[in-house]
Design a protein around this motif. Structure first.
Motif, PDB file in Angstrom:
ATOM      1  N   SER A  39       0.864  -1.186   0.000  1.00  0.00           N
ATOM      2  CA  SER A  39       0.000   0.000   0.000  1.00  0.00           C
ATOM      3  C   SER A  39       0.898   1.234   0.000  1.00  0.00           C
ATOM      4  CB  SER A  39      -0.904   0.012   1.242  1.00  0.00           C
ATOM      5  OG  SER A  39      -0.130   0.264   2.406  1.00  0.00           O
ATOM      6  N   ALA A  40       0.284   2.406   0.033  1.00  0.00           N
ATOM      7  CA  ALA A  40       1.044   3.653   0.065  1.00  0.00           C
ATOM      8  C   ALA A  40       1.210   4.177   1.501  1.00  0.00           C
ATOM      9  CB  ALA A  40       0.360   4.701  -0.814  1.00  0.00           C
ATOM     10  N   ILE A  41       0.980   3.329   2.505  1.00  0.00           N
ATOM     11  CA  ILE A  41       1.175   3.732   3.893  1.00  0.00           C
ATOM     12  C   ILE A  41       2.665   3.934   4.142  1.00  0.00           C
ATOM     13  CG2 ILE A  41       0.953   3.036   6.319  1.00  0.00           C
ATOM     14  CD1 ILE A  41      -1.472   1.344   5.497  1.00  0.00           C
ATOM     15  N   SER A  42       2.974   5.011   4.858  1.00  0.00           N
ATOM     16  CA  SER A  42       4.361   5.257   5.239  1.00  0.00           C
ATOM     17  C   SER A  42       4.437   5.586   6.724  1.00  0.00           C
ATOM     18  CB  SER A  42       4.955   6.403   4.416  1.00  0.00           C
ATOM     19  OG  SER A  42       4.280   7.618   4.690  1.00  0.00           O
ATOM     20  N   ILE A  43       5.600   5.319   7.294  1.00  0.00           N
ATOM     21  CA  ILE A  43       5.883   5.641   8.692  1.00  0.00           C
ATOM     22  C   ILE A  43       7.108   6.545   8.697  1.00  0.00           C
ATOM     23  CG2 ILE A  43       6.562   4.754  10.963  1.00  0.00           C
ATOM     24  CD1 ILE A  43       5.467   2.003  10.059  1.00  0.00           C
ATOM     25  N   ILE A  44       7.001   7.660   9.407  1.00  0.00           N
ATOM     26  CA  ILE A  44       8.141   8.559   9.563  1.00  0.00           C
ATOM     27  C   ILE A  44       8.382   8.748  11.056  1.00  0.00           C
ATOM     28  CG2 ILE A  44       9.067  10.871   9.113  1.00  0.00           C
ATOM     29  CD1 ILE A  44       7.113  10.970   6.694  1.00  0.00           C
ATOM     30  N   VAL A  45       9.617   8.502  11.472  1.00  0.00           N
ATOM     31  CA  VAL A  45      10.038   8.777  12.839  1.00  0.00           C
ATOM     32  C   VAL A  45      11.055   9.904  12.731  1.00  0.00           C
ATOM     33  CG1 VAL A  45      11.068   7.844  14.943  1.00  0.00           C
ATOM     34  CG2 VAL A  45       9.716   6.342  13.446  1.00  0.00           C
ATOM     35  N   GLU A  46      10.790  11.008  13.421  1.00  0.00           N
ATOM     36  CA  GLU A  46      11.580  12.214  13.220  1.00  0.00           C
ATOM     37  C   GLU A  46      12.012  12.821  14.546  1.00  0.00           C
ATOM     38  OE1 GLU A  46      11.275  15.864  10.040  1.00  0.00           O
ATOM     39  OE2 GLU A  46       9.430  14.884  10.680  1.00  0.00           O
ATOM     40  N   GLN A 114      -7.300  11.531   0.281  1.00  0.00           N
ATOM     41  CA  GLN A 114      -7.633  11.643   1.701  1.00  0.00           C
ATOM     42  C   GLN A 114      -6.632  10.785   2.457  1.00  0.00           C
ATOM     43  OE1 GLN A 114     -10.057  13.282   3.541  1.00  0.00           O
ATOM     44  NE2 GLN A 114     -10.562  14.417   1.700  1.00  0.00           N
ATOM     45  N   VAL A 115      -5.918  11.399   3.385  1.00  0.00           N
ATOM     46  CA  VAL A 115      -4.900  10.686   4.143  1.00  0.00           C
ATOM     47  C   VAL A 115      -5.229  10.776   5.624  1.00  0.00           C
ATOM     48  CG1 VAL A 115      -2.427  10.482   4.642  1.00  0.00           C
ATOM     49  CG2 VAL A 115      -3.181  11.281   2.381  1.00  0.00           C
ATOM     50  N   ARG A 116      -5.412   9.622   6.238  1.00  0.00           N
ATOM     51  CA  ARG A 116      -5.560   9.579   7.700  1.00  0.00           C
ATOM     52  C   ARG A 116      -4.168   9.702   8.301  1.00  0.00           C
ATOM     53  NH1 ARG A 116     -10.112   7.579  10.391  1.00  0.00           N
ATOM     54  NH2 ARG A 116      -8.912   8.381  12.155  1.00  0.00           N
ATOM     55  N   ILE A 117      -4.031  10.545   9.288  1.00  0.00           N
ATOM     56  CA  ILE A 117      -2.760  10.777   9.951  1.00  0.00           C
ATOM     57  C   ILE A 117      -2.863  10.253  11.374  1.00  0.00           C
ATOM     58  CG2 ILE A 117      -1.077  12.511  10.711  1.00  0.00           C
ATOM     59  CD1 ILE A 117      -1.369  12.435   7.645  1.00  0.00           C
ATOM     60  N   LEU A 118      -1.952   9.355  11.731  1.00  0.00           N
ATOM     61  CA  LEU A 118      -1.827   8.867  13.098  1.00  0.00           C
ATOM     62  C   LEU A 118      -0.460   9.336  13.580  1.00  0.00           C
ATOM     63  CD1 LEU A 118      -3.123   5.245  12.458  1.00  0.00           C
ATOM     64  CD2 LEU A 118      -4.413   7.169  13.406  1.00  0.00           C
ATOM     65  N   PHE A 135       2.205   7.939  11.064  1.00  0.00           N
ATOM     66  CA  PHE A 135       1.740   6.963  10.079  1.00  0.00           C
ATOM     67  C   PHE A 135       0.847   7.746   9.113  1.00  0.00           C
ATOM     68  CE2 PHE A 135       1.938   2.333  11.689  1.00  0.00           C
ATOM     69  CZ  PHE A 135       3.062   2.568  12.457  1.00  0.00           C
ATOM     70  N   ASN A 136       1.211   7.770   7.830  1.00  0.00           N
ATOM     71  CA  ASN A 136       0.397   8.374   6.777  1.00  0.00           C
ATOM     72  C   ASN A 136      -0.370   7.246   6.102  1.00  0.00           C
ATOM     73  OD1 ASN A 136       1.502  11.243   6.717  1.00  0.00           O
ATOM     74  ND2 ASN A 136       3.366  10.031   6.544  1.00  0.00           N
ATOM     75  N   VAL A 137      -1.704   7.259   6.232  1.00  0.00           N
ATOM     76  CA  VAL A 137      -2.526   6.148   5.749  1.00  0.00           C
ATOM     77  C   VAL A 137      -3.531   6.672   4.723  1.00  0.00           C
ATOM     78  CG1 VAL A 137      -4.006   4.223   6.432  1.00  0.00           C
ATOM     79  CG2 VAL A 137      -2.322   5.119   8.069  1.00  0.00           C
ATOM     80  N   PRO A 138      -3.231   6.543   3.414  1.00  0.00           N
ATOM     81  CA  PRO A 138      -4.170   7.009   2.396  1.00  0.00           C
ATOM     82  C   PRO A 138      -5.437   6.148   2.386  1.00  0.00           C
ATOM     83  CG  PRO A 138      -2.041   6.396   1.411  1.00  0.00           C
ATOM     84  CD  PRO A 138      -2.008   5.991   2.849  1.00  0.00           C
ATOM     85  N   VAL A 139      -6.599   6.806   2.483  1.00  0.00           N
ATOM     86  CA  VAL A 139      -7.868   6.077   2.425  1.00  0.00           C
ATOM     87  C   VAL A 139      -8.584   6.308   1.092  1.00  0.00           C
ATOM     88  CG1 VAL A 139      -8.179   5.822   4.918  1.00  0.00           C
ATOM     89  CG2 VAL A 139      -9.027   7.875   3.793  1.00  0.00           C
TER      90      VAL A 139
END
Length: 175
Positions: A39-46, A114-118, A135-139
């Protein structure tokens, strides 16, 4: 086996099949970026400088608004903000969790995603650091990488595990 971030200075539980974005493209030293394979979900730790709002809930909203600005979001909304106390007895700060969404246009397209942001914020007060997990979760997505409601629920559970298990092992990372 825990996922090692920043050379093992931070550990967390994460899906074993994540793709390390640094294997594909340049990633700043202050970030760890992971991609989901299906999927196009990504995780960024910054690792970021601590922002001005002293209240943690206001600070996580500040980071969410900054992300919306960086994404050129046409709209964004915070759905909830909660604090998950760290009761493990280690020195990792409690997590401030934010759930929201952003409407973004990607890659010069006209249709919007539409991107759900966690998002989770860990404030390392004595080092002047905000550690932010997103977590960027495109819906809805024009490129086919969106997830349905089941996919979002799976991502939400993975986010919950990721942020509750996150442990700062070496505070020297923030020196």
């Amino acid at each position: 086996m825990p996922l090692q971030l920043f050379g093992g200075a931070i550990t967390t539980e994460a899906p074993h099949n994540l793709i390390d974005a640094s294997d594909i493209r340049q990633v700043p030293d202050t970030q760890e970026v992971f991609l989901f394979p299906n999927s196009a979900i990504s995780i960024i730790v910054e690792v970021l400088q601590r922002v001005e709002p002293a209240d943690s809930k206001d600070a996580v909203k500040f980071h969410f608004d900054s992300l919306a600005h960086d994404n050129s979001a046409t709209s964004s909304e915070v759905l909830s903000v909660d604090i998950v106390p760290n009761d493990r007895g280690d020195l990792t700060p409690s997590a401030v969790l934010l759930s929201g969404f952003q409407t973004v246009t990607k890659f010069n397209r006209t249709a919007q995603d539409q991107v759900r942001i966690l998002m989770a914020l860990y404030r390392v007060e004595d080092r002047g650091i905000d550690l932010v997990v997103t977590f960027n979760v495109p819906v809805t997505s024009q490129d086919g990488g969106a997830v349905d409601s089941n996919g979002f629920e799976t991502a939400r559970q993975q986010f919950d595990t990721f942020v509750r298990s996150l442990r700062i092992v070496d505070f020297g990372l923030f020196a």
